[in-house]
Each structure stands twice: as C-alpha cells, then as structure tokens.
Design a protein around this motif. Structure first.
Motif, PDB file in Angstrom:
ATOM      1  N   ALA A   1     -36.071 -65.937  29.834  1.00 48.70           N
ATOM      2  CA  ALA A   1     -36.087 -64.610  29.187  1.00 48.70           C
ATOM      3  C   ALA A   1     -36.141 -63.501  30.232  1.00 48.70           C
ATOM      4  N   ALA A   2     -36.926 -63.694  31.293  1.00 48.58           N
ATOM      5  CA  ALA A   2     -36.995 -62.691  32.364  1.00 48.58           C
ATOM      6  C   ALA A   2     -35.644 -62.569  33.059  1.00 48.58           C
ATOM      7  N   ALA A   3     -34.999 -63.698  33.324  1.00 45.44           N
ATOM      8  CA  ALA A   3     -33.683 -63.683  33.980  1.00 45.44           C
ATOM      9  C   ALA A   3     -32.633 -63.047  33.074  1.00 45.44           C
ATOM     10  N   ALA A   4     -32.768 -63.216  31.761  1.00 44.79           N
ATOM     11  CA  ALA A   4     -31.807 -62.638  30.821  1.00 44.79           C
ATOM     12  C   ALA A   4     -31.852 -61.115  30.832  1.00 44.79           C
ATOM     13  N   LYS A   5     -32.940 -60.542  31.347  1.00 48.79           N
ATOM     14  CA  LYS A   5     -33.074 -59.085  31.429  1.00 48.79           C
ATOM     15  C   LYS A   5     -32.456 -58.507  32.708  1.00 48.79           C
ATOM     16  N   LEU A   6     -31.930 -59.378  33.575  1.00 51.08           N
ATOM     17  CA  LEU A   6     -31.222 -58.885  34.758  1.00 51.08           C
ATOM     18  C   LEU A   6     -29.962 -58.149  34.310  1.00 51.08           C
ATOM     19  N   PRO A   7     -29.455 -57.235  35.129  1.00 48.45           N
ATOM     20  CA  PRO A   7     -28.246 -56.497  34.748  1.00 48.45           C
ATOM     21  C   PRO A   7     -27.028 -57.417  34.620  1.00 48.45           C
ATOM     22  N   GLY A   8     -26.065 -56.942  33.850  1.00 50.53           N
ATOM     23  CA  GLY A   8     -24.837 -57.704  33.686  1.00 50.53           C
ATOM     24  C   GLY A   8     -25.025 -58.844  32.709  1.00 50.53           C
ATOM     25  N   LEU A   9     -24.260 -59.892  32.903  1.00 48.45           N
ATOM     26  CA  LEU A   9     -24.338 -61.100  32.090  1.00 48.45           C
ATOM     27  C   LEU A   9     -24.866 -62.222  32.977  1.00 48.45           C
ATOM     28  N   PRO A  10     -26.200 -62.453  32.969  1.00 49.69           N
ATOM     29  CA  PRO A  10     -26.765 -63.493  33.823  1.00 49.69           C
ATOM     30  C   PRO A  10     -26.611 -64.881  33.193  1.00 49.69           C
ATOM     31  N   ILE A  11     -26.153 -65.826  33.995  1.00 47.90           N
ATOM     32  CA  ILE A  11     -26.012 -67.219  33.575  1.00 47.90           C
ATOM     33  C   ILE A  11     -26.823 -68.073  34.553  1.00 47.90           C
ATOM     34  N   LEU A  12     -27.767 -68.846  34.020  1.00 42.42           N
ATOM     35  CA  LEU A  12     -28.587 -69.698  34.880  1.00 42.42           C
ATOM     36  C   LEU A  12     -27.795 -70.928  35.290  1.00 42.42           C
ATOM     37  N   LEU A  13     -27.882 -71.260  36.574  1.00 42.37           N
ATOM     38  CA  LEU A  13     -27.176 -72.423  37.114  1.00 42.37           C
ATOM     39  C   LEU A  13     -28.112 -73.596  37.342  1.00 42.37           C
ATOM     40  N   SER A  14     -29.347 -73.316  37.784  1.00 45.73           N
ATOM     41  CA  SER A  14     -30.310 -74.400  38.014  1.00 45.73           C
ATOM     42  C   SER A  14     -31.711 -73.830  38.086  1.00 45.73           C
ATOM     43  N   PHE A  15     -32.672 -74.721  37.884  1.00 47.30           N
ATOM     44  CA  PHE A  15     -34.086 -74.369  38.037  1.00 47.30           C
ATOM     45  C   PHE A  15     -34.813 -75.579  38.596  1.00 47.30           C
ATOM     46  N   SER A  16     -35.682 -75.338  39.557  1.00 53.85           N
ATOM     47  CA  SER A  16     -36.599 -76.377  40.002  1.00 53.85           C
ATOM     48  C   SER A  16     -37.972 -75.726  40.094  1.00 53.85           C
ATOM     49  N   GLY A  17     -38.966 -76.462  39.659  1.00 54.48           N
ATOM     50  CA  GLY A  17     -40.293 -75.860  39.670  1.00 54.48           C
ATOM     51  C   GLY A  17     -41.375 -76.868  39.389  1.00 54.48           C
ATOM     52  N   LYS A  18     -42.604 -76.327  39.338  1.00 57.29           N
ATOM     53  CA  LYS A  18     -43.740 -77.190  39.039  1.00 57.29           C
ATOM     54  C   LYS A  18     -44.726 -76.453  38.147  1.00 57.29           C
ATOM     55  N   PHE A  19     -45.410 -77.242  37.338  1.00 61.11           N
ATOM     56  CA  PHE A  19     -46.437 -76.743  36.448  1.00 61.11           C
ATOM     57  C   PHE A  19     -47.769 -76.798  37.180  1.00 61.11           C
ATOM     58  N   LEU A  20     -48.481 -75.687  37.233  1.00 60.31           N
ATOM     59  CA  LEU A  20     -49.707 -75.600  38.019  1.00 60.31           C
ATOM     60  C   LEU A  20     -50.968 -75.627  37.170  1.00 60.31           C
ATOM     61  N   LYS A  21     -50.916 -75.032  35.988  1.00 60.47           N
ATOM     62  CA  LYS A  21     -52.069 -74.970  35.086  1.00 60.47           C
ATOM     63  C   LYS A  21     -51.563 -75.044  33.652  1.00 60.47           C
ATOM     64  N   PRO A  22     -52.403 -75.537  32.748  1.00 60.33           N
ATOM     65  CA  PRO A  22     -51.979 -75.546  31.343  1.00 60.33           C
ATOM     66  C   PRO A  22     -51.959 -74.137  30.765  1.00 60.33           C
ATOM     67  N   VAL A  23     -51.131 -73.967  29.752  1.00 60.98           N
ATOM     68  CA  VAL A  23     -51.060 -72.717  28.996  1.00 60.98           C
ATOM     69  C   VAL A  23     -51.629 -73.010  27.612  1.00 60.98           C
TER      70      VAL A  23
END
Length: 143
Positions: free
Chosen positions: A71-93
């Motif tokens: 959702a944050a990336a979708a607010k970038l200017p233009g037409l943003p298309i995500l290509l990849s994501f890598s990450g880790k979960f640090l704490k529960p929500v």
C-alpha cells in the motif's frame, strides 16, 4: 539519451524519496484476510487457542502486515509495479496495533524506471515489526 528526462525524473523520484501507509489492525481485518488467503491458522483466528501460545493472544498474518508495504509503494508517483520483496518478520502484530509502513528509495536505475526500496513496518511504539527490501518499477500513468 542525453537531454531526455527519464521516467523517474518526470515523476520526481530519486534516492531518499519516501512513501507511507498507516493502518490500525482489527479483528475484522484478520478474519477477512483469512477468508481471502485461506490461511485459517488458529493463532490468527482463535483467541482462546492463541492465549495459550507464547504470543499470548491473536496475531495478524505476517503477509497481511507485508501488504501494508504494498500500500505504501502504491502511493509512489506514476504507476508503481512491484517486482520482488524480501524481508523478515521481527515482532508479532496484535489486534489494535497501528502499523506504519514506510518505503524509501535507496537505489534508482533511472534508465529503466526501476527503484530499490528500503521497506519497514513499525508499530505505534516505533518498534520495527517487519523489514526488508522491495524492487519496483515506475511507469508513466495512462492518460
């Protein structure tokens, strides 16, 4: 090409550009995500069960939290298309947590419109709950 503006120049996007999205997680959000995703793990849906775990209560799906970065990336200017994501979960929500997802441009391949984003979700205490890196491509929006 010399003298021609790249898509990132046209959109005003360069290293350091940020976008955010904030959402307070509700039980309804978690229930809807379980229905859409098919992930019915009781740690997300059953309070009695979840209280008996080391989490001491229901937690949001990790991928639900990750969707706030989208959702944050979708607010970038233009037409943003995500290509990849890598990450880790640090704490529960937990239900009631307010999560702020922030993406920040750390690298820009201007000729291709491809950007690398430092991606982080923090809770209302400012604690990181998820972090990673997203690769996205920005296109000119259709007219």
């Amino acid at each position: 090409m010399a003298g021609q503006k790249t898509i990132l120049d046209k959109l005003g996007v360069d290293i350091g550009y940020k976008s955010t999205h904030t959402k307070t997680v509700t039980a309804e959000d978690i229930n809807k995500f379980a229905e859409v995703s098919g992930d019915h793990n009781p740690i997300h849906l059953n309070e009695e069960y979840a209280r008996k775990t080391f989490f001491c209560g229901r937690i949001a799906h990790g991928v639900l939290t990750m969707s706030f970065l989208s959702a944050a990336a979708a607010k970038l200017p233009g037409l943003p298309i995500l290509l990849s994501f890598s990450g880790k979960f640090l704490k529960p929500v937990y239900i009631g947590d307010t999560i702020t997802a922030t993406v920040e441009v750390t690298n820009a391949r201007k000729e291709k419109g491809i950007i690398t984003l430092k991606s982080i979700c923090t809770n209302q205490k400012g604690e990181p709950v998820m972090e990673g890196e997203t690769l996205a491509r920005l296109f000119e929006p259709p007219v």
